[in-house]
Enzyme design. Structure first.
Site, mmCIF file in Angstrom:
data_model
loop_
_atom_site.group_PDB
_atom_site.id
_atom_site.type_symbol
_atom_site.label_atom_id
_atom_site.label_comp_id
_atom_site.label_asym_id
_atom_site.label_seq_id
_atom_site.Cartn_x
_atom_site.Cartn_y
_atom_site.Cartn_z
ATOM 1 N N LEU A 13 0.812 -1.218 0.000
ATOM 2 C CA LEU A 13 0.000 0.000 0.000
ATOM 3 C C LEU A 13 0.845 1.268 0.000
ATOM 4 O O LEU A 13 1.918 1.318 0.583
ATOM 5 C CB LEU A 13 -0.937 -0.013 1.208
ATOM 6 C CG LEU A 13 -2.027 -1.086 1.169
ATOM 7 C CD1 LEU A 13 -2.884 -1.043 2.422
ATOM 8 C CD2 LEU A 13 -2.896 -0.941 -0.069
ATOM 9 N N HIS A 38 -12.385 -8.218 7.046
ATOM 10 C CA HIS A 38 -11.333 -7.818 6.105
ATOM 11 C C HIS A 38 -10.541 -9.049 5.656
ATOM 12 O O HIS A 38 -10.110 -9.865 6.467
ATOM 13 C CB HIS A 38 -10.387 -6.812 6.763
ATOM 14 C CG HIS A 38 -9.285 -6.338 5.862
ATOM 15 N ND1 HIS A 38 -9.422 -5.255 5.041
ATOM 16 C CD2 HIS A 38 -8.033 -6.813 5.647
ATOM 17 C CE1 HIS A 38 -8.314 -5.064 4.360
ATOM 18 N NE2 HIS A 38 -7.449 -6.010 4.711
ATOM 19 N N ARG A 59 31.968 8.383 -10.180
ATOM 20 C CA ARG A 59 30.722 9.151 -10.282
ATOM 21 C C ARG A 59 30.801 10.161 -11.425
ATOM 22 O O ARG A 59 29.807 10.435 -12.105
ATOM 23 C CB ARG A 59 30.397 9.846 -8.955
ATOM 24 C CG ARG A 59 31.446 10.851 -8.493
ATOM 25 C CD ARG A 59 30.944 11.685 -7.333
ATOM 26 N NE ARG A 59 31.992 12.540 -6.772
ATOM 27 C CZ ARG A 59 31.747 13.644 -6.072
ATOM 28 N NH1 ARG A 59 30.512 14.048 -5.857
ATOM 29 N NH2 ARG A 59 32.742 14.349 -5.584
ATOM 30 N N GLU A 84 12.919 9.832 -1.896
ATOM 31 C CA GLU A 84 13.472 8.667 -2.592
ATOM 32 C C GLU A 84 12.405 7.667 -3.017
ATOM 33 O O GLU A 84 12.565 6.972 -4.025
ATOM 34 C CB GLU A 84 14.521 7.985 -1.712
ATOM 35 C CG GLU A 84 15.819 8.751 -1.573
ATOM 36 C CD GLU A 84 15.779 9.849 -0.519
ATOM 37 O OE1 GLU A 84 16.713 10.676 -0.470
ATOM 38 O OE2 GLU A 84 14.805 9.871 0.272
ATOM 39 N N PHE A 100 20.808 6.362 0.714
ATOM 40 C CA PHE A 100 19.424 6.825 0.724
ATOM 41 C C PHE A 100 18.499 5.931 -0.098
ATOM 42 O O PHE A 100 17.274 6.013 0.039
ATOM 43 C CB PHE A 100 19.348 8.269 0.229
ATOM 44 C CG PHE A 100 20.236 9.212 0.997
ATOM 45 C CD1 PHE A 100 20.617 8.939 2.301
ATOM 46 C CD2 PHE A 100 20.717 10.374 0.413
ATOM 47 C CE1 PHE A 100 21.449 9.796 3.016
ATOM 48 C CE2 PHE A 100 21.549 11.236 1.105
ATOM 49 C CZ PHE A 100 21.914 10.947 2.418
ATOM 50 N N HIS A 158 28.553 7.760 -3.586
ATOM 51 C CA HIS A 158 29.042 8.000 -2.228
ATOM 52 C C HIS A 158 28.945 6.742 -1.374
ATOM 53 O O HIS A 158 28.488 6.769 -0.234
ATOM 54 C CB HIS A 158 28.275 9.161 -1.572
ATOM 55 C CG HIS A 158 28.584 10.485 -2.176
ATOM 56 N ND1 HIS A 158 28.329 10.762 -3.500
ATOM 57 C CD2 HIS A 158 29.129 11.609 -1.644
ATOM 58 C CE1 HIS A 158 28.702 12.000 -3.766
ATOM 59 N NE2 HIS A 158 29.206 12.530 -2.667
ATOM 60 N N ASP A 204 32.285 12.838 5.895
ATOM 61 C CA ASP A 204 30.848 13.017 6.112
ATOM 62 C C ASP A 204 30.292 12.106 7.193
ATOM 63 O O ASP A 204 29.256 12.401 7.787
ATOM 64 C CB ASP A 204 30.075 12.765 4.810
ATOM 65 C CG ASP A 204 30.112 13.966 3.880
ATOM 66 O OD1 ASP A 204 30.507 15.051 4.341
ATOM 67 O OD2 ASP A 204 29.740 13.811 2.710
ATOM 68 N N GLN A 258 25.990 9.063 5.851
ATOM 69 C CA GLN A 258 26.029 9.242 4.399
ATOM 70 C C GLN A 258 26.647 8.057 3.664
ATOM 71 O O GLN A 258 26.720 8.062 2.432
ATOM 72 C CB GLN A 258 26.857 10.489 4.057
ATOM 73 C CG GLN A 258 26.495 11.734 4.849
ATOM 74 C CD GLN A 258 25.072 12.170 4.614
ATOM 75 O OE1 GLN A 258 24.705 12.551 3.508
ATOM 76 N NE2 GLN A 258 24.260 12.117 5.655
#
Length: 614
Positions: A116, A252, A313, A361, A386, A410, A418, A422
């Protein structure tokens, strides 16, 4: 159809939902019954769809976000005449395409639903394709339940739809008040749903979801609304039409307790057929962008000289921009980090095919899925760490059989100062576990460029892991790196250990090999750039030659390169000695070199490990 006929259609849809669940011995008839009038009016008066040509570019799209209400969808297909009664009653049975939750095994289903909160975000991707890529007047209709309005992904979709002014998108919210275990948070408070969506910039219409005329008028208003999306918020009754279950808790996900009596109460079986309107005023053939990509301007992939220091990258961004020049079906999506992932190189070269999803995201991946369903080839990019937020969308994309391409930058402790929030240290495990996925981890710029081009031909979900820092170019620009392959960078008859790395650890392994060679210890070095599928043949040859394998990865030990290598020896044959160097500590801020050393995956650590073995 007249109002009375539409009411009969709604009853037929309810009866068919009851019968299908009874035949299966499971399912969600009551959730289907609440939305039957909404679905019937949509099918009969508003949906423009050629069921004989589901690939028609002008077709409207219908996304059943409340996928557990699949009996309603299949009942609609029966009313449209594309499945018959016998097939309807194969619901949930082995071998039937009428699965418990819809999947694209049926040609009229674009994406799998059932988890959902995904239908609206995916619908946003489809509507964006219609507005900015296809430039065709088809509409996207998303039918969702009230329970899923608690999902954060719904509100990511609501924000993006309003921002993009998607007036070709209509959300139909079936507010039947009851969730799985009891009442929903808002119950029948339609005004609360309307105020929330209105605050995002949506046009909202509140209706009685069992008033045929009101539903019809609301859908007309939605289609006539410009410059913003519309939500039709409908008050309905779960289990509508059967007194034993209507608006009652505890039913249900269960067949009705007395299905024959329920069918009789609903007026018996019917065979109403709907001649669904076909799209008009749109092309009848598929556009070039959805036939594998038409060339725009031939452009060579970026080329780098051996010894140059280039971040993978950077090579990814340049290669993606070049791919976009070669194929006009390629689109790029960013999670507001395009300047870091280097996806913005594509945006500068092809601004009309570059989409900013901001820091959302789930919406990032959902848009990719929606655009892929419309025939485009999406590359979605953000930090590797992420992408974990969007794992469920990636998982469901695999259920859909959707070929989307992802890049996580990264990655690992090598990003440096960092810190751990990260650092993607779980991404290889996450992506390897996805059904049918391909996982690639290049170590240099030319390898990256070639792998980006290979990703465009992958049948399923592809994942490319890129690094932040610059590293030496090892390979020539004309070398190829087939998916499922690897490269042996150092080897000899006297090799005592095989060191296996990917990405940044390839360079550390080569440095360690130099240190050990000076001490008279020969090691074999393998660049395992294809983490899934893995090159089992080369690994087995190395094991036979050296007897001992050492994997080195900028990733947690679970599920990454070490496990990929171990699985190559899981067929019952004698396995070699396998040593795994991985990130077992919790990193803190430090320089990239310090991070690699603290985690025990730098050249010095590799050399020390080899010495202890030999």
């Amino acid at each position: 159809m007249e109002t009375g006929q539409l009411e009969e259609l709604g009853q037929q849809l309810r009866v068919d939902a009851v019968r299908a669940a009874d035949a299966a011995g499971s399912g969600h008839p009551t959730s289907s019954m609440s939305a039957a009038d909404l679905g019937g009016v949509l099918l009969a008066h508003h949906l423009r769809y050629d069921f004989e040509r589901p690939g028609h570019p002008g077709n409207d799209r219908l996304v059943l976000s409340k996928g557990h209400a699949s009996p309603l969808l299949y009942a609609l297909y029966r009313a449209a005449g594309v499945i018959d009664e016998a097939e309807l009653l194969t619901f949930r049975q082995d071998g039937s395409p009428l699965e418990g939750h819809p999947t694209p095994r049926l040609p009229w289903v674009d994406v799998a639903t059932g988890s959902l909160g995904q239908g609206l975000p995916v619908g946003v991707g489809m509507a964006l394709a219609g507005k900015r890529l296809d430039r065709l007047p088809y509409r996207v209709w998303v039918l969702c339940g009230d329970s899923e309005m608690a999902e954060g992904s719904v509100w990511e979709g609501a924000a993006q739809a309003a921002y993009e002014r998607l007036d070709n998108l209509t959300l139909i919210v079936d507010v039947n008040r009851l969730g799985q275990r009891g009442p929903t948070r808002e119950g029948w408070d339609l005004d609360t749903y309307a105020r929330k969506l209105g605050a995002f910039g949506w046009h909202t219409i509140e209706v009685d979801g069992h008033d045929i005329t009101a539903i019809d008028t609301a859908f007309q208003e939605a289609a006539a609304t410009t410059d913003r999306p519309t939500a039709v918020i409908a008050r309905t009754h779960k289990g509508r039409g059967v007194a034993e279950v209507e608006d009652q808790e505890g039913f249900h996900g269960k067949p009705l307790p007395h299905p024959e009596r329920a069918v009789e109460e609903l007026g018996g079986t019917r065979s109403v057929r709907i001649d669904v309107a076909k799209p008009s005023g749109t092309p009848t053939t598929t556009a070039p962008a959805r036939t594998g990509g038409a060339a725009t301007t031939p452009v060579s992939a970026p080329r780098y000289r051996a010894g140059d220091e280039v971040a993978t990258r950077d090579a990814f961004g340049a290669a993606l921009a070049a791919l976009g020049s070669e194929r006009d079906d390629v689109v790029a999506l960013d999670g507001e980090v395009g300047d870091s992932t280097r996806a913005d190189a594509f945006g500068k070269a092809h601004p009309d095919r570059y989409f900013e999803m901001y820091i959302a995201e789930q919406q990032l991946i959902a848009t990719a899925v929606g655009m892929r369903a419309r025939g485009y080839l999406p590359f979605a990019t953000t930090f590797a760490a992420f992408l974990t937020r969007a794992h469920d969308f990636i998982r469901m994309a695999a259920v859909s059989g959707t070929g989307i391409q992802l890049c996580g930058s990264h990655a690992g402790v090598s990003i440096g100062q960092d810190g751990p929030s990260q650092m993607g240290l779980e991404d290889l495990a996450m992506m390897r576990a996805v059904h049918g996925s391909t996982v690639l981890y290049p170590c240099d710029a030319n390898q990256t460029a070639r792998l980006v081009h290979h990703m465009a031909g992958l049948p399923g979900i592809g994942y490319l892991r890129t690094s932040r820092g610059a590293s030496p170019v090892l390979y020539g620009p004309d070398e190829d790196f087939p998916v499922g392959g690897s490269r042996v960078l150092r080897s000899g008859d006297a090799d005592q250990v095989t060191v296996i790395g990917a990405g940044v650890t390839v360079h550390e392994a080569l440095r360690a090999a130099d240190l050990l060679a000076a001490e008279g210890i020969a090691v074999r070095v393998i660049d395992l750039y294809s983490v899934k599928p893995v090159d089992g043949g080369t690994l087995r040859q190395a094991a036979d030659a050296t007897g001992c394998l050492m994997t080195v990865e900028d990733h947690h030990p679970e599920g990454g390169i070490g496990d990929a290598v171990a699985e190559a020896f899981a067929d019952g044959r004698p396995a070699p000695r396998l040593i795994r160097l991985a990130v077992r500590n919790m990193p803190a801020s430090a320089t990239p070199a310090e991070q690699l050393h603290h985690s025990g995956i730098d050249a010095a650590s590799i050399a020390a490990g080899v010495r202890s073995l030999v």
